[in-house]
Design a protein around this motif. Structure first.
Motif, PDB file in Angstrom:
ATOM      1  N   ALA A  46       4.488  -4.473  -9.367  1.00 59.08           N
ATOM      2  CA  ALA A  46       3.751  -5.416  -8.522  1.00 59.08           C
ATOM      3  C   ALA A  46       3.655  -4.891  -7.091  1.00 59.08           C
ATOM      4  CB  ALA A  46       4.432  -6.783  -8.553  1.00 59.08           C
ATOM      5  N   GLU A  47       4.748  -4.356  -6.585  1.00 53.72           N
ATOM      6  CA  GLU A  47       4.746  -3.791  -5.227  1.00 53.72           C
ATOM      7  C   GLU A  47       3.724  -2.665  -5.113  1.00 53.72           C
ATOM      8  OE1 GLU A  47       9.424  -4.571  -3.961  1.00 53.72           O
ATOM      9  OE2 GLU A  47       8.814  -2.668  -4.901  1.00 53.72           O
ATOM     10  N   ALA A  48       3.687  -1.803  -6.130  1.00 50.47           N
ATOM     11  CA  ALA A  48       2.762  -0.666  -6.097  1.00 50.47           C
ATOM     12  C   ALA A  48       1.309  -1.134  -6.141  1.00 50.47           C
ATOM     13  CB  ALA A  48       3.056   0.272  -7.272  1.00 50.47           C
ATOM     14  N   GLU A  49       1.013  -2.137  -6.977  1.00 48.61           N
ATOM     15  CA  GLU A  49      -0.359  -2.641  -7.090  1.00 48.61           C
ATOM     16  C   GLU A  49      -0.820  -3.269  -5.781  1.00 48.61           C
ATOM     17  OE1 GLU A  49      -4.079  -3.752  -8.522  1.00 48.61           O
ATOM     18  OE2 GLU A  49      -2.609  -2.297  -9.265  1.00 48.61           O
ATOM     19  N   ILE A  50       0.046  -4.090  -5.179  1.00 46.44           N
ATOM     20  CA  ILE A  50      -0.319  -4.747  -3.918  1.00 46.44           C
ATOM     21  C   ILE A  50      -0.505  -3.716  -2.813  1.00 46.44           C
ATOM     22  CG2 ILE A  50       0.490  -6.354  -2.140  1.00 46.44           C
ATOM     23  CD1 ILE A  50       1.997  -7.818  -4.443  1.00 46.44           C
ATOM     24  N   ALA A  51       0.390  -2.724  -2.754  1.00 47.99           N
ATOM     25  CA  ALA A  51       0.280  -1.676  -1.743  1.00 47.99           C
ATOM     26  C   ALA A  51      -1.028  -0.898  -1.906  1.00 47.99           C
ATOM     27  CB  ALA A  51       1.474  -0.732  -1.832  1.00 47.99           C
ATOM     28  N   THR A  52      -1.411  -0.614  -3.143  1.00 46.08           N
ATOM     29  CA  THR A  52      -2.657   0.112  -3.408  1.00 46.08           C
ATOM     30  C   THR A  52      -3.868  -0.680  -2.924  1.00 46.08           C
ATOM     31  OG1 THR A  52      -1.724   1.261  -5.324  1.00 46.08           O
ATOM     32  CG2 THR A  52      -4.129   1.093  -5.207  1.00 46.08           C
ATOM     33  N   ARG A  53      -3.840  -1.987  -3.189  1.00 43.60           N
ATOM     34  CA  ARG A  53      -4.951  -2.838  -2.757  1.00 43.60           C
ATOM     35  C   ARG A  53      -5.098  -2.820  -1.234  1.00 43.60           C
ATOM     36  NH1 ARG A  53      -6.501  -7.180  -6.046  1.00 43.60           N
ATOM     37  NH2 ARG A  53      -6.243  -6.644  -8.246  1.00 43.60           N
ATOM     38  N   TYR A  54      -3.980  -2.947  -0.534  1.00 41.24           N
ATOM     39  CA  TYR A  54      -4.034  -2.937   0.937  1.00 41.24           C
ATOM     40  C   TYR A  54      -4.413  -1.550   1.466  1.00 41.24           C
ATOM     41  CZ  TYR A  54      -2.142  -7.648   1.596  1.00 41.24           C
ATOM     42  OH  TYR A  54      -1.977  -9.016   1.624  1.00 41.24           O
ATOM     43  N   ARG A  55      -3.923  -0.506   0.823  1.00 33.73           N
ATOM     44  CA  ARG A  55      -4.213   0.860   1.273  1.00 33.73           C
ATOM     45  C   ARG A  55      -5.691   1.196   1.101  1.00 33.73           C
ATOM     46  NH1 ARG A  55      -1.294   3.240  -2.115  1.00 33.73           N
ATOM     47  NH2 ARG A  55       0.627   3.174  -0.879  1.00 33.73           N
ATOM     48  N   ASP A  56      -6.269   0.759   0.000  1.00 34.24           N
ATOM     49  CA  ASP A  56      -7.666   1.076  -0.277  1.00 34.24           C
ATOM     50  C   ASP A  56      -8.622   0.422   0.714  1.00 34.24           C
ATOM     51  OD1 ASP A  56      -6.890   2.594  -2.400  1.00 34.24           O
ATOM     52  OD2 ASP A  56      -7.371   1.108  -3.940  1.00 34.24           O
ATOM     53  N   ARG A  57      -8.198  -0.711   1.300  1.00 28.88           N
ATOM     54  CA  ARG A  57      -9.151  -1.474   2.115  1.00 28.88           C
ATOM     55  C   ARG A  57      -8.781  -1.612   3.595  1.00 28.88           C
ATOM     56  NH1 ARG A  57     -10.416  -6.631  -1.923  1.00 28.88           N
ATOM     57  NH2 ARG A  57     -10.742  -5.413  -3.821  1.00 28.88           N
ATOM     58  N   TYR A  58      -7.475  -1.742   3.883  1.00 28.61           N
ATOM     59  CA  TYR A  58      -7.120  -2.175   5.234  1.00 28.61           C
ATOM     60  C   TYR A  58      -6.022  -1.369   5.922  1.00 28.61           C
ATOM     61  CZ  TYR A  58      -9.650  -6.237   3.463  1.00 28.61           C
ATOM     62  OH  TYR A  58     -10.589  -7.048   2.903  1.00 28.61           O
ATOM     63  N   LEU A  59      -4.993  -0.950   5.206  1.00 27.52           N
ATOM     64  CA  LEU A  59      -3.825  -0.352   5.844  1.00 27.52           C
ATOM     65  C   LEU A  59      -3.656   1.108   5.442  1.00 27.52           C
ATOM     66  CD1 LEU A  59      -1.334  -3.327   5.281  1.00 27.52           C
ATOM     67  CD2 LEU A  59      -2.721  -2.851   7.313  1.00 27.52           C
ATOM     68  N   GLN A  60      -3.117   1.904   6.370  1.00 25.54           N
ATOM     69  CA  GLN A  60      -2.972   3.331   6.114  1.00 25.54           C
ATOM     70  C   GLN A  60      -1.844   3.631   5.135  1.00 25.54           C
ATOM     71  OE1 GLN A  60      -2.525   5.703   9.644  1.00 25.54           O
ATOM     72  NE2 GLN A  60      -2.452   7.631   8.529  1.00 25.54           N
ATOM     73  N   ASP A  61      -0.680   3.094   5.368  1.00 28.57           N
ATOM     74  CA  ASP A  61       0.453   3.373   4.471  1.00 28.57           C
ATOM     75  C   ASP A  61       1.328   2.118   4.349  1.00 28.57           C
ATOM     76  OD1 ASP A  61       2.227   4.702   2.833  1.00 28.57           O
ATOM     77  OD2 ASP A  61       3.369   5.558   4.502  1.00 28.57           O
ATOM     78  N   PRO A  62       0.837   1.092   3.666  1.00 30.79           N
ATOM     79  CA  PRO A  62       1.588  -0.166   3.597  1.00 30.79           C
ATOM     80  C   PRO A  62       2.871  -0.046   2.780  1.00 30.79           C
ATOM     81  CG  PRO A  62      -0.248  -0.203   2.082  1.00 30.79           C
ATOM     82  CD  PRO A  62      -0.394   1.063   2.888  1.00 30.79           C
ATOM     83  N   GLN A  63       3.920  -0.648   3.299  1.00 29.73           N
ATOM     84  CA  GLN A  63       5.190  -0.717   2.570  1.00 29.73           C
ATOM     85  C   GLN A  63       5.396  -2.172   2.143  1.00 29.73           C
ATOM     86  OE1 GLN A  63       8.486   1.377   4.518  1.00 29.73           O
ATOM     87  NE2 GLN A  63       6.979   2.366   5.861  1.00 29.73           N
ATOM     88  N   VAL A  64       5.257  -2.412   0.855  1.00 27.86           N
ATOM     89  CA  VAL A  64       5.281  -3.769   0.313  1.00 27.86           C
ATOM     90  C   VAL A  64       6.582  -4.016  -0.447  1.00 27.86           C
ATOM     91  CG1 VAL A  64       4.148  -5.390  -1.259  1.00 27.86           C
ATOM     92  CG2 VAL A  64       2.772  -3.821   0.126  1.00 27.86           C
TER      93      VAL A  64
END
Length: 212
Positions: free
Chosen positions: A79-97
């Protein structure tokens, strides 16, 4: 009749066997998230994205900016990886979720027999045997503290162990941890519940032998 009489003298157990892998992973990294679980989702150094969300019946949670994310059937790490991927693809450079399961509502324990309020109870957190009995408002007037059975599936086989909750309350025995899908049955002082239950379930259950 001799076999039945023998089953009434099952030794008191000091522990329970480990549950099947998915069940025993309750609260650990391998635990599979399910509907109605309450999650805390945090994005490092982006407080505005932190949320406490409950998984809906479709297995999804809704998060700021990225909307619905399917998490049911996934581990916390997935779940952490999926959410991080979603944020990385659209808004954040390297999100740590980080995702934390605050309530395990998809896990349940059944408490039956001589208790005040038999039923199926959701496990909102880790539970011990004594805490599980408290969910059912304790033993009834005819409940036997010395004869509390816990049934558990181990490697696909249903097994059971007998506990003395009076000894647990006195600190003489450990209070065993209860997992989702465990079945707790409190015997009557006359031993009728235990005898009837074991006869009905035999040969589909086996005694946990670690305490012999």
């Amino acid at each position: 009749m001799a076999a039945c009489a023998k089953r009434e003298t099952v030794p008191v157990a000091s522990s329970l066997p480990e549950a099947d892998p998915v069940t025993e992973a309750l609260g650990r990294s391998e635990y599979l998230i399910g509907p109605s679980d309450l999650l805390t989702v945090a994005v490092f150094q982006v407080k505005d994205l932190d949320r406490e969300v409950r998984v809906n019946n479709a297995g999804q949670i809704s998060l700021p900016l990225i909307g619905g994310v399917h998490v049911a059937g996934r581990t916390v790490g997935e779940a952490e990886a999926e959410i991080a991927t979603r944020y990385r693809d659209r808004y954040l450079q390297d999100p740590q979720v980080s995702v934390f399961v605050k309530e395990f509502s998809s896990q349940r324990v059944t408490v039956s027999g001589a208790v005040k309020k038999p039923g199926i109870y959701p496990m909102s957190s880790r539970l011990t045997l004594v805490q599980s009995l408290a969910l059912a408002e304790g033993l009834s007037d005819i409940g036997s503290e010395r004869n509390v059975l816990v049934f558990r599936t181990v490697d696909g086989e249903r097994k059971f162990a007998r506990f003395d909750v009076a000894a647990i309350a006195r600190g003489e025995n450990e209070d065993p941890e209860i997992y989702g899908d465990d079945l707790i049955i409190v015997d009557t002082s006359a031993g009728k519940v235990t005898l009837k239950t074991l006869v009905q379930l035999t040969p589909f259950v086996a005694v946990w032998r670690a305490y012999r």
